[in-house]
Each structure stands twice: as C-alpha cells, then as structure tokens.
Design an enzyme around this catalytic site. Structure first.
Site, PDB file in Angstrom:
ATOM      1  N   LYS A  42     -11.256  11.227 109.021  1.00 21.85           N
ATOM      2  CA  LYS A  42     -10.325  11.698 109.342  1.00 21.85           C
ATOM      3  C   LYS A  42     -10.197  11.196 110.886  1.00 21.85           C
ATOM      4  O   LYS A  42     -11.338  10.588 111.610  1.00 21.85           O
ATOM      5  CB  LYS A  42     -10.396  13.297 109.425  1.00 21.85           C
ATOM      6  CG  LYS A  42     -11.473  13.781 110.374  1.00 21.85           C
ATOM      7  CD  LYS A  42     -11.630  15.140 110.110  1.00 21.85           C
ATOM      8  CE  LYS A  42     -10.223  16.023 110.318  1.00 21.85           C
ATOM      9  NZ  LYS A  42     -10.471  17.560 109.930  1.00 21.85           N
ATOM     10  N   CYS A 127       0.619   8.750 113.331  1.00 24.49           N
ATOM     11  CA  CYS A 127       0.708  10.057 112.755  1.00 24.49           C
ATOM     12  C   CYS A 127       2.104  10.655 113.315  1.00 24.49           C
ATOM     13  O   CYS A 127       2.497  10.730 114.574  1.00 24.49           O
ATOM     14  CB  CYS A 127      -0.536  10.656 113.830  1.00 24.49           C
ATOM     15  SG  CYS A 127      -0.625  12.582 113.225  1.00 24.49           S
TER      16      CYS A 127
END
Length: 301
Positions: A42, A127
């Site tokens: 992540k 993102c």
C-alpha cells in the site's frame, strides 16, 4: 513464465495492486507469496496516516468505490516493522510511494534507498481521493517530470510511475514521466466516482467521492495501455479490472509486460494462483515459449 521489468527479473508477471493487500501479512496466510511475481505494498508516506473515517468503501453494480485516504504506518515504521516480513517471502517487493509535495516523495524514496530486498518503488502520482498530492502531480506534465527527476537523484533502483486515467491525454503524462527518467509505468489508477444513499441523501463515502475499480474500468484500462504502448518506449504494468487469466492475455497483447491484480483479491484472494495456472496452460496449448512473446502483439484492424 519469468519476465524482466527494467532489468529486474520476476518469477511471473502477476503482481498485487497497491492498497489491496496491505503489507502482505494477511495474504501470506492464504498462499505463499513466492507464487506471485511481486507484491506491491500500500502507499507509504513520510508520516503515519489514519486515512479517511468510515465508510470509505462502497460496492456499486459494476465495481468498488474506495476513498481510504492513503492510511499507512509511515516510512520509518514500514522499514522497521514491515520490511523484515517482506524480505522473507521470496517474492519481488515493490513499495508504492505517495506524498503531498515533491520534497515528501524525495524524502520517502531516499529512506527506502537504503533498504535491502526492495526491487523497485512505484510513485503514486494518481491517487484520486486525497486533498493534497496524488492527481495534482499526475495531471500536470511539468510536475510529473519534476517529481520523477527529483526522486531519481536519491533512489538508485528502478522507478515505476503509476498514471491516472483522470486526465485529458494520458500519453502526455507518460512521456513526461519518461523524460523525467522513469523506468516503467503502471497504467491505470482508479477513476473518480461517487455513489449516493437515497435515504440519507448523502454520498456513501465520507470523502464524498472515491476511486472506482473492478470490472467496469477494464475496457478503459485496456485502451489506455494500448495508447501508452504506442506512444512511449517504457515497459508497462497493466492494471484495472483484471480477474482472470484471459484478462491478463488481453492486457499483454495491448502492451503490458506485467499486470497487477486489485479488486479481484477482495472477491477471490486466490485469484493470482488461478491466473498463473491458466496462463501456463494457455501458453503450452499454443506452443508459446515465453510469456513475453505476447507483449504488444495485438493485431489491429
């Protein structure tokens, strides 16, 4: 099934997508991570982040929305507490790096440069669910080139740049990453979306919007992989709605040298194993000697 990406050899072209299995501990309870080509962690930031409050995921009819908000333990805790586990897994390790400024991307990458058993970093400049950073860098060719060039000064292993589909022309951003010194590209991150609870009249995510992943975005991802392959010389890691070995063949024909599995892990955690097995059978049945012989072999009309 071996494949090489920017000089790094992987046992097979199947990777996990960032954010879909944390740091790998839970997935390792289901199958040996050595069966993967690589595990992508992540996103890691300079300081620890709690992310957005729940609810931060929601199912839709065609995929999943998420706005986790880059929750992670921070780079120092990652190196101290998570990297020793990953070093023991006998799989490729790619660390996804995020930041709110060029300086943060550089500092996280600089600290990771001293870590053994780390094959590459993947810069998350795409993102869609944070207020600062993320798409700010991935939607501007100048900022894309700048952040990649600055990170290249402090990180001496290959750098992958993860591109956003939420731009006017993804090829412009791909070429900017290449000009900055990127070694490979991940195509694509999630698309901006939302969903609404008609009883409360509120968005179903506390961030009001999130990133759409899963089967709905696969045709978009395939088209963008093909476009970037035609307009950029860098190797591509394809991602977006991949759930079967047939999906992987499609991505490789469009130009991907490796692929990442994301949302499918939530439905079937063992999907990567089935995909590797299916790919082997496909290659053997057609007497294809190397998985790399599929890359970019799409025959257009």
């Amino acid at each position: 099934m071996k494949t090489t990406l920017s000089g790094v050899e992987f046992a097979n072209p199947i990777m996990t997508a960032s954010g879909c299995c944390g740091y790998g501990e839970e997935l390792a309870e289901i199958f040996p991570l050595s069966r993967l080509g690589a595990l992508v962690t992540k996103s890691i930031t300079l300081e620890p982040r709690l992310g957005h409050p729940p609810p931060r995921t929601a199912e839709t009819a065609s995929g999943m929305l998420n706005a986790i908000g880059l929750a992670n333990v921070g780079v120092d805790a990652f190196i101290r507490d998570k990297m020793p586990f990953l070093s023991e897994q006998k799989t490729g390790v790619i660390v996804n790096v995020a930041g709110a400024s060029v300086d943060e991307y550089v500092e996280v990458s600089r600290r990771l440069n001293n870590v053994d058993d780390l094959d590459m970093i993947e810069l998350n400049i795409s993102c869609p669910n944070v207020d600062r950073g993320g798409m700010e860098f991935g939607s501007d060719p100048y900022l894309t080139q700048k952040v990649v060039a600055e990170v290249k000064k402090v990180f001496d292993r290959p750098i992958i740049v993860k591109l956003s589909p939420n731009v006017t022309n993804i090829c412009d951003i791909a070429r900017a990453a290449e000009a900055g010194g990127a070694d490979a590209l991940t195509v694509i991150n999630s698309l901006v979306g939302t969903a609404v609870d008609i009883e409360t009249r509120r968005p179903r995510l506390t961030n009001n919007k999130g990133g759409l992943t899963g089967p709905a975005i696969k045709p978009i991802a395939l088209a963008m992989v093909a476009a970037v392959h035609e307009n950029c010389r860098l190797p591509i890691v394809g991602v977006g709605g991949i759930a079967t070995w047939q999906d992987v063949v499609e991505f490789m024909l469009c130009g991907a040298s490796a692929v990442q599995i994301g949302t499918a892990l939530f439905v079937e955690p063992e999907a990567p194993l089935k995909i590797v097995s299916g790919l082997k059978t496909y290659l053997q049945a057609r007497n294809i000697k190397s998985i790399n012989d599929l890359v970019g072999r799409l025959e257009k009309y």
